[in-house]
Motif scaffolding. Sequence first.
Motif, PDB file in Angstrom:
ATOM      1  N   ASP A 240       0.836  -1.193   0.000  1.00  0.00           N
ATOM      2  CA  ASP A 240       0.000   0.000   0.000  1.00  0.00           C
ATOM      3  C   ASP A 240       0.880   1.256   0.000  1.00  0.00           C
ATOM      4  N   TYR A 241       0.756   2.066  -1.049  1.00  0.00           N
ATOM      5  CA  TYR A 241       1.531   3.295  -1.165  1.00  0.00           C
ATOM      6  C   TYR A 241       0.577   4.489  -1.131  1.00  0.00           C
ATOM      7  N   LYS A 242       0.861   5.469  -0.300  1.00  0.00           N
ATOM      8  CA  LYS A 242      -0.016   6.641  -0.170  1.00  0.00           C
ATOM      9  C   LYS A 242       0.369   7.709  -1.196  1.00  0.00           C
ATOM     10  N   CYS A 243       0.265   7.373  -2.473  1.00  0.00           N
ATOM     11  CA  CYS A 243       0.664   8.301  -3.531  1.00  0.00           C
ATOM     12  C   CYS A 243       0.087   7.836  -4.858  1.00  0.00           C
ATOM     13  N   ASN A 244       0.236   8.668  -5.899  1.00  0.00           N
ATOM     14  CA  ASN A 244      -0.242   8.286  -7.218  1.00  0.00           C
ATOM     15  C   ASN A 244       0.756   7.344  -7.894  1.00  0.00           C
ATOM     16  N   TYR A 245       0.482   6.987  -9.153  1.00  0.00           N
ATOM     17  CA  TYR A 245       1.258   5.924  -9.803  1.00  0.00           C
ATOM     18  C   TYR A 245       2.725   6.301  -9.999  1.00  0.00           C
ATOM     19  N   SER A 246       2.997   7.499 -10.520  1.00  0.00           N
ATOM     20  CA  SER A 246       4.389   7.878 -10.800  1.00  0.00           C
ATOM     21  C   SER A 246       5.235   7.897  -9.536  1.00  0.00           C
ATOM     22  N   ASN A 247       4.674   8.427  -8.453  1.00  0.00           N
ATOM     23  CA  ASN A 247       5.407   8.427  -7.187  1.00  0.00           C
ATOM     24  C   ASN A 247       5.544   7.012  -6.628  1.00  0.00           C
ATOM     25  N   TYR A 248       4.527   6.180  -6.883  1.00  0.00           N
ATOM     26  CA  TYR A 248       4.610   4.770  -6.468  1.00  0.00           C
ATOM     27  C   TYR A 248       5.797   4.078  -7.141  1.00  0.00           C
ATOM     28  N   VAL A 249       6.011   4.351  -8.434  1.00  0.00           N
ATOM     29  CA  VAL A 249       7.116   3.720  -9.157  1.00  0.00           C
ATOM     30  C   VAL A 249       8.447   4.046  -8.485  1.00  0.00           C
ATOM     31  N   VAL A 250       8.604   5.309  -8.084  1.00  0.00           N
ATOM     32  CA  VAL A 250       9.846   5.726  -7.422  1.00  0.00           C
ATOM     33  C   VAL A 250       9.971   5.068  -6.052  1.00  0.00           C
ATOM     34  N   GLN A 251       8.885   5.123  -5.271  1.00  0.00           N
ATOM     35  CA  GLN A 251       8.920   4.537  -3.921  1.00  0.00           C
ATOM     36  C   GLN A 251       9.117   3.022  -3.975  1.00  0.00           C
ATOM     37  N   ARG A 252       8.504   2.388  -4.974  1.00  0.00           N
ATOM     38  CA  ARG A 252       8.626   0.933  -5.109  1.00  0.00           C
ATOM     39  C   ARG A 252      10.076   0.553  -5.393  1.00  0.00           C
ATOM     40  N   GLU A 253      10.736   1.327  -6.245  1.00  0.00           N
ATOM     41  CA  GLU A 253      12.137   1.052  -6.559  1.00  0.00           C
ATOM     42  C   GLU A 253      12.995   1.184  -5.311  1.00  0.00           C
ATOM     43  N   ASP A 254      12.699   2.192  -4.497  1.00  0.00           N
ATOM     44  CA  ASP A 254      13.431   2.391  -3.253  1.00  0.00           C
ATOM     45  C   ASP A 254      13.195   1.222  -2.295  1.00  0.00           C
ATOM     46  N   LEU A 255      11.918   0.801  -2.192  1.00  0.00           N
ATOM     47  CA  LEU A 255      11.581  -0.320  -1.317  1.00  0.00           C
ATOM     48  C   LEU A 255      12.227  -1.610  -1.808  1.00  0.00           C
ATOM     49  N   LEU A 256      12.264  -1.782  -3.126  1.00  0.00           N
ATOM     50  CA  LEU A 256      12.879  -2.971  -3.709  1.00  0.00           C
ATOM     51  C   LEU A 256      14.367  -3.019  -3.386  1.00  0.00           C
ATOM     52  N   ASN A 257      15.024  -1.864  -3.478  1.00  0.00           N
ATOM     53  CA  ASN A 257      16.450  -1.814  -3.146  1.00  0.00           C
ATOM     54  C   ASN A 257      16.686  -2.158  -1.677  1.00  0.00           C
ATOM     55  N   GLN A 258      15.816  -1.642  -0.801  1.00  0.00           N
ATOM     56  CA  GLN A 258      15.928  -1.965   0.621  1.00  0.00           C
ATOM     57  C   GLN A 258      15.719  -3.464   0.853  1.00  0.00           C
ATOM     58  N   GLN A 259      14.709  -4.013   0.157  1.00  0.00           N
ATOM     59  CA  GLN A 259      14.406  -5.433   0.320  1.00  0.00           C
ATOM     60  C   GLN A 259      15.573  -6.298  -0.164  1.00  0.00           C
ATOM     61  N   LYS A 260      16.148  -5.899  -1.298  1.00  0.00           N
ATOM     62  CA  LYS A 260      17.303  -6.639  -1.824  1.00  0.00           C
ATOM     63  C   LYS A 260      18.473  -6.577  -0.846  1.00  0.00           C
ATOM     64  N   SER A 261      18.691  -5.368  -0.293  1.00  0.00           N
ATOM     65  CA  SER A 261      19.808  -5.184   0.636  1.00  0.00           C
ATOM     66  C   SER A 261      19.623  -6.060   1.880  1.00  0.00           C
ATOM     67  N   ARG A 262      18.381  -6.053   2.447  1.00  0.00           N
ATOM     68  CA  ARG A 262      18.111  -6.891   3.629  1.00  0.00           C
ATOM     69  C   ARG A 262      18.313  -8.370   3.300  1.00  0.00           C
ATOM     70  N   TYR A 263      17.826  -8.763   2.134  1.00  0.00           N
ATOM     71  CA  TYR A 263      17.927 -10.171   1.723  1.00  0.00           C
ATOM     72  C   TYR A 263      19.390 -10.590   1.561  1.00  0.00           C
ATOM     73  N   GLU A 264      20.171  -9.736   0.876  1.00  0.00           N
ATOM     74  CA  GLU A 264      21.578 -10.071   0.636  1.00  0.00           C
ATOM     75  C   GLU A 264      22.366 -10.116   1.944  1.00  0.00           C
ATOM     76  N   ASN A 265      22.095  -9.160   2.852  1.00  0.00           N
ATOM     77  CA  ASN A 265      22.781  -9.164   4.147  1.00  0.00           C
ATOM     78  C   ASN A 265      22.425 -10.405   4.956  1.00  0.00           C
ATOM     79  N   GLN A 266      21.141 -10.784   4.908  1.00  0.00           N
ATOM     80  CA  GLN A 266      20.725 -11.965   5.653  1.00  0.00           C
ATOM     81  C   GLN A 266      21.349 -13.236   5.068  1.00  0.00           C
ATOM     82  N   GLN A 267      21.378 -13.307   3.729  1.00  0.00           N
ATOM     83  CA  GLN A 267      21.989 -14.477   3.093  1.00  0.00           C
ATOM     84  C   GLN A 267      23.476 -14.579   3.443  1.00  0.00           C
TER      85      GLN A 267
END
Length: 644
Positions: A240-267
């Motif tokens: 759930d993103y509290k923004c329109n589509y274009s801002n969602y794309v930016v926030q999603r990319e940021d969240l994806l990078n965070q998720q990748k970083s957490r995953y890689e550190n945990q691995q």
Amino acid sequence: MYSINNLTIRFSGIDLFTNISFLINQKDRIGLTGKNGAGKSTLLKLLSGTLNPNEGKITIPNNKKVRYLPQHIDVSSKLNVMDEAMTAFEAHHAIEDNIAKITKQLENRTDYESDIYLNLINDLQDANDEYAMIDGISIEGNTEKVLLGLGFDRKDFTKAVSALSGGWKMRVELAKILLQLPDLILLDEPTNHLDIESIQWLEDFLKTYNGAVILVSHDRAFLDAVTNRTVEITKGRIYDYKCNYSNYVVQREDLLNQQKSRYENQQKEIKEIKDFIEKFRYKATKAKQVQSRIKMLEKIDLHGLDLIDKKSIHFKFPPAPSSGKVAVEIKNYGKSYGDKIVLEDIDITILRNEFIAFVGRNGEGKSTLAKSILNHINFDGEVKLGHNVKVGYYAQNQAELLDDNDTVFEVIDNVAVGEIRKQVKGILGSFLFSGEDIDKKVKVLSGGERSRLALAKLLLEPVNLLILDEPTNHLDMQSKDILKQALLKFDGTLILVSHDRDFLKGLSNKVYEFRNRKIKEHLGDITEFIEKRRLAGLRELEIRKKEAKEKPTISSNKEEYARRKEHDKKLRKVNRLISQSEANMEILENKIAEMDAKLASPDQAQSLISDVEFYKEYNKLKQDLSDEEELWEDNNIKLEELEA
């Protein structure tokens, strides 16, 4: 407030989504996003009550009205357009009947001082108050306003609904929903059958709407204009993103990078623990530490990569067979439907390897000419295909023409011939139909899945002329981009009918504008076409201004003078708005060019990879430019009307 609690829906024993929960507030404008088949349309059906969940609960207060416009709807009505739209006012009609009933009772009574008479007076007052509160007095005017906004002309109001095309029937259904003013509006791809002007009107209506709106759309500009919240469905979960589509794309990319970083550190941490256990497993002096590491490993809450869904269609068109220089030759062409002339006196030649966009309002003849090239309809004049031209055609309703009772495999296998039959499963796999998917019936497919399947049929035979009529209507954002890339590599001739400016950009080297029964040719792609239209409007304005100065008129009539004064005031205002838009567009284009230069520089681009604010600003500038271009075009249309 509406609540979705621990909702689970499954088909054939497989969860589409599991234990999803979120709230919908009164003024929410929610855009549902996700790949085709992720469950967007299914979620709308659950919210509308047309489908029940396997688990979980949807809570909608009893006094709240919910209205739902699906992607596909079977409209059968014996009424005309206006009368059918007016059926939206059942509550109004019930109050009208009650007012008439009370009025008749009062007419037949003379006991003016009795309690019964006074009660009837009170009831009549209450009914009139209720009628006024729901704006019952203006229902006919409101109906006209909504129908006109959705693209109908007044002369269409008396047309039978049964005589309309599927797209226009959908507009009538959409009008009925908007006129009922429900508390929650659910719209599944509402822009598929709308032209640009109708889309803009719907945007304005929804932006100021008093209730909640949830919609599925693959129109970026529409989502950005309407929504203030984006709910993504991916791999059975929601984000759930509290923004329109274009801002969602930016926030999603940021969240994806965070998720990748957490995953890689945990691995990395897990690997270090496992290496320690493996290294000292058989050393008695390390037994305690090894056991501690094993327990630590068991307690780790594994981070997943929920946002990553690498599945996407991948295909390319077969090499185009060789053909003559001329692909299509059209001479003295005309087409009418009864008394309505759609096109007349058309002479155009389409050459081999040209990529042409057909643009214009709905009803101006784009699809009609496409069908004439295929000889699917009768017409006047001559339409001739060139030497050895082989045509591949995607109709606007191609996905709807599929047989509901066929399986996915049968749809392709039934038309495949020769050696291509051996490749049927491979072709289906490239369009994300594999395993048990190929045995699904067409009737259970989503709109996007149907569109992908219809596109797959285009690969069954090599062609050198592709005619695509609104091919992106039900495709998700990623699938649209992949289709665009495949078309850019197509080595034949392309005729593309579309209202999607983002999709058209860079995809045509010539634009045919359909307007007022004629076709005007513009060299270049859609962006250049918009710019030429802008310059042509300015030149015409200057010519008319000059003519007006050379031919002054004097009128002694005060009313005529006042009318001209008001008219000139409107002209000045529109011209001022056009000039303001042009200045704004120049500023925005310069800013975008500066940012493009940074992205084109290897050194600067590397430093900008993690700069979320930069990309947020970049996307906003592009959206602002698109909005300004639409505003400029709207004001030029107003200018033409005023000058006429």
